[in-house]
Every structure is written in C-alpha cells, then in structure tokens.
Design an enzyme around this catalytic site. Structure first.
Site: not given
Ligand code: APR
Length: 309
Positions: A8, A11, A31, A173
């Site tokens: 949480a 993002v 979370d 990435h």
C-alpha cells in the site's frame, strides 16, 4: 469483482485511487504494515462522496481478505534509492515476493497476477516458478511503462501529440530494454525520416535512464504515477476484456528464439491475461538486442535464485 493490491505504498495506493476513480472493481489494499493499509483505505473511502467512487476499498494485512481476487497486483517491496540499480533490489525483494506469492497461491490460486516489484522481469519469472500454472496469467507491467516513457519523450521532442505516435519498447526493464525504432511511426511516417540517428539514440538513452532520473530527483523512493498508470492500463484491459495489444513482461517459451525467462513482448491482453503473445518480425539488430536483453534477465534471475534459496 474484487482485485487486490499487495503493497500500500506509493504505487499501490496511487493504483487503488485510479481503480476507484474509474469504478473498475472493489479493492483490497494489503500491506505488511497493517495501519498503513487501513489508513490509506479509510482515506480513500472518505473521498467517495467527493469523487463518486461506487466501489469499496478495504485496508488489511490479512491475506484472507484477498481471497478469490480476479487480479492481484504485486507492488510489495523496496523501491530504489539514489545510486541503486533495479537489480540491487533482488535479494530483499526476492524474499518478499516469495512470501507474497505463497499467500496468493493459497487465497487466490486462479488470479491473474500483475507484477510491479523490481527487478521486474526477475520477479515476474520468479512468480511463474513459484506459482506455476498458466504463464499467460502472470504479467509484468514494465514494457508498458517503458513504452509510455519513450512516447512521452518523442512527443516532447517532435511537438507531436502522443496519440499520433505508434511505438513499443520490448525487453528487460533496465539498460538493455529495446525501443523498437524500426516500428516507430509518427503521423504514420517512419521515425527515421523525421529525426537523425544521433537524436534518436539520445531519446532511446533518455528513455532507459528515465526511472533513474526520477529516483535521483526524489532522493528517496522511485517513480509511481507512471508505473501505476502502466499497471492500470493492463488491469483495465483484463477487466474489460479489451484484447488490446500491450507490451508486458511474459514468460517466453521459444517466442523470438527466447526461453526460460520473462521479458516484455507485445501481447493481446484480455479477460484471461496475455491471451496471445505476438511474435513480430524484427530487423536483425533489434532481434539480437532483444535476445541480449533476455540473456541479462536470465543471468539476473540465476543470481536472485542463488541469493534467496
Ligand atoms: N508484504 C506486504 N507488503 C510489503 C511487504 C510484504 N512482505 N514488504 C514490504 N511491503 C510494503 C511496504 O510496507 C510498502 O508500503 O510494500 C510497500 C512498498 O511501497 P513503497 O515503499 O512506497 O514503494 P513503491 O514506490 O510503491 O514501489 C514498490 O514497485 O516500482 C517498483 O521498484 C519499486 O519494487 C518497488 C515497488
């Protein structure tokens, strides 16, 4: 329909806000820090009368609340700090991923997963290795983010609306990502007819370094508006069964001559995840760059496995 967001933080909570704003699904925000997840969910829920949210949001650290989610988005982990590469996160984030994946397997075994945690391609492949099953249901969001960054930079450079730009960024990435210059069209004209090679290379380099540029400016934490937007677009395509072509990190089994790793390739995204992996014909230089990127992703995965086993 229910979706769960694990993590949480920046993002995760930005994504939750987008999902509620566009009335896509009920959201469980989970979370390890329960108060954080609960606080963000309460805050979002208080915004409902103002923003017209119709879907519900719940904050928790109990995986039972996530049970039978249609989609689970994994953002749990540590973001980069200045001077760190995404790969520096493999040990800590690899261990976190294992715990998260075990719980997803228990509570939402049929869910489609969207991986955001870095190093993204390594974590996407780890998800496949730990969860198994249908590889089309495990998607990493980064090709979509890298494509958005390349498009945004091209749009600024050329003074052209991003709507008139067709392009995709494939590969891993990181520094080995592969912006498909050969397939980039600006107002239906090849990019090479509008910019010289030096300018194109400069934009490609800036695309690769964009995440690091943001990390350096933020001082602590990493980008989250664009990562959550990239994730949101994939989620929307799944929920609306859009069959939209989006580059996602996917486990490859021979496509582009690549196996045993996850990197971004174009795919049709719909209700079952990456319903079709698109194998485009690429010029030799881009194909070998893609294979090189896969090699880097594989090496990083092996390093990750050694550190967390
Ligand atoms: N289970 C659940 N949540 C966890 C766990 C865990 N085991 N470990 C950490 N978290 C939570 C943290 O408590 C934190 O709230 O993950 C959240 C991460 O949020 P941020 O630190 O704000 O990081 P964010 O910017 O959201 O990035 C998350 O995505 O872009 C990538 O590199 C980035 O890997 C990072 C991830």
């Amino acid at each position: 329909m229910k979706i769960s967001i694990i993590g949480a933080g920046n993002v995760g909570s930005t994504l939750a806000e987008r999902v509620l704003t566009y009335k896509l699904a009920d959201v469980v925000l989970l979370d390890i820090i329960e108060d954080l997840a609960r606080a963000k969910a309460l805050d979002l829920s208080d915004a409902s009368p103002l923003m017209g949210y119709e879907k519900r949001v719940l904050g928790t650290s109990d995986y039972k609340e996530t049970c039978d989610s249609k989609v689970v988005i994994i953002t749990a982990g540590f973001p980069r700090r200045k001077g760190m590469s995404r790969d520096d996160l493999i040990h800590k984030n690899g261990e976190i991923m294992r715990i998260v994946l075990k719980n997803i397997k228990t509570f939402s075994p049929d869910a489609i997963l969207i991986v955001v945690t870095n190093p993204l391609d390594v974590m996407t492949y780890l998800a496949y290795k730990e969860i198994g099953g249908d590889r089309r249901k495990i998607l990493g969001m980064a090709g979509n983010l890298d494509t958005a960054r390349f498009k945004a930079l091209l749009s600024q450079e050329l003074g052209v609306s991003f709507e008139k730009i067709e392009t995709l960024v494939l590969g891993s990435h990181g520094d080995t990502m592969v912006p498909l210059v050969s397939k980039t069209l600006i107002n239906e004209k090849p990019l090479g007819s509008m910019l010289n090679r030096e300018r194109i290379e400069d934009i490609v380099e800036r695309t690769k370094k964009r995440g690091g540029e943001i990390v350096a400016l933020l001082k602590s934490g990493s980008a989250y508006f664009s990562p959550s937007a990239a994730c949101f677009e994939i989620l929307k395509a799944i929920i609306n069964d859009a069959k939209k072509t989006i580059p996602c990190s996917l486990v490859l089994k021979g496509e582009y001559g690549i196996s045993d790793c996850a990197i971004s390739v174009p795919a049709k995204i719909g209700k079952d995840g990456a319903e079709e992996i698109l194998e485009w014909e690429l010029p030799e230089n881009e194909l070998s760059a893609l294979r090189n990127s896969a090699k880097a992703a594989k090496e990083m995965f092996d390093k990750c496995k050694k550190q967390i086993d």
